[in-house]
Design a protein around this motif. Structure first.
Motif, mmCIF file in Angstrom:
data_model
loop_
_atom_site.group_PDB
_atom_site.id
_atom_site.type_symbol
_atom_site.label_atom_id
_atom_site.label_comp_id
_atom_site.label_asym_id
_atom_site.label_seq_id
_atom_site.Cartn_x
_atom_site.Cartn_y
_atom_site.Cartn_z
ATOM 1 N N ARG A 242 2.560 -6.128 3.084
ATOM 2 C CA ARG A 242 1.838 -6.266 1.815
ATOM 3 C C ARG A 242 1.214 -4.919 1.430
ATOM 4 N NH1 ARG A 242 -1.596 -11.493 3.325
ATOM 5 N NH2 ARG A 242 -1.563 -10.300 5.262
ATOM 6 N N THR B 11 5.589 -9.863 2.299
ATOM 7 C CA THR B 11 5.486 -8.857 1.243
ATOM 8 C C THR B 11 4.692 -9.448 0.086
ATOM 9 O OG1 THR B 11 7.546 -9.560 0.195
ATOM 10 C CG2 THR B 11 7.720 -7.834 1.865
ATOM 11 N N ASP B 12 4.334 -8.621 -0.856
ATOM 12 C CA ASP B 12 3.671 -9.104 -2.068
ATOM 13 C C ASP B 12 4.121 -8.243 -3.245
ATOM 14 O OD1 ASP B 12 2.212 -6.722 -1.846
ATOM 15 O OD2 ASP B 12 0.326 -7.701 -1.376
ATOM 16 N N LYS B 13 3.523 -8.464 -4.387
ATOM 17 C CA LYS B 13 3.904 -7.721 -5.589
ATOM 18 C C LYS B 13 3.565 -6.246 -5.493
ATOM 19 C CE LYS B 13 3.687 -11.684 -8.632
ATOM 20 N NZ LYS B 13 3.103 -12.297 -9.803
ATOM 21 N N LYS B 14 2.701 -5.863 -4.585
ATOM 22 C CA LYS B 14 2.333 -4.461 -4.421
ATOM 23 C C LYS B 14 3.234 -3.722 -3.431
ATOM 24 C CE LYS B 14 -2.492 -5.131 -5.650
ATOM 25 N NZ LYS B 14 -3.874 -5.007 -5.208
#
Length: 93
Positions: free
Chosen positions: A55, A74-77
């Motif tokens: 992340r 994971t993430d949007k960043k």
């Protein structure tokens, strides 16, 4: 020198350079904590990254071959490489 730790703080391995430009070849990085780390130009060849925390990690310019990020956290960043080779297509989908 950089120590890679799992999400519980236990040492997985120590590398003799910084994460940027590191080469991981056939390494078990499952449950590793890369949260917010700069991994630009890092190379992942046939690694296990299941449940590893990416992340907010910066993987721009990284080389990812036969390493499946679908079970990584994971993430949007999370920034993935913008150039994708035929070996990365399934790893990043």
């Amino acid at each position: 020198m950089e120590t890679i730790r799992d999400r519980d703080g236990n040492e997985i391995l120590t590398i003799d350079k910084e994460l940027m430009f590191a080469v991981f070849d056939c390494v078990d990085l499952s449950n590793a904590d890369f949260n917010g780390k700069c991994l630009r130009y890092t190379q992942f060849f046939n690694c296990n990254v299941k449940d590893a925390d990416f992340r907010g990690a910066d993987l721009l310019g990284a080389t990812i071959v036969w390493t499946d990020f679908r079970e990584a956290i994971t993430d949007k960043k999370t920034l993935f490489p913008t150039v994708v080779t035929k070996h990365q297509v399934h790893a990043l989908s």
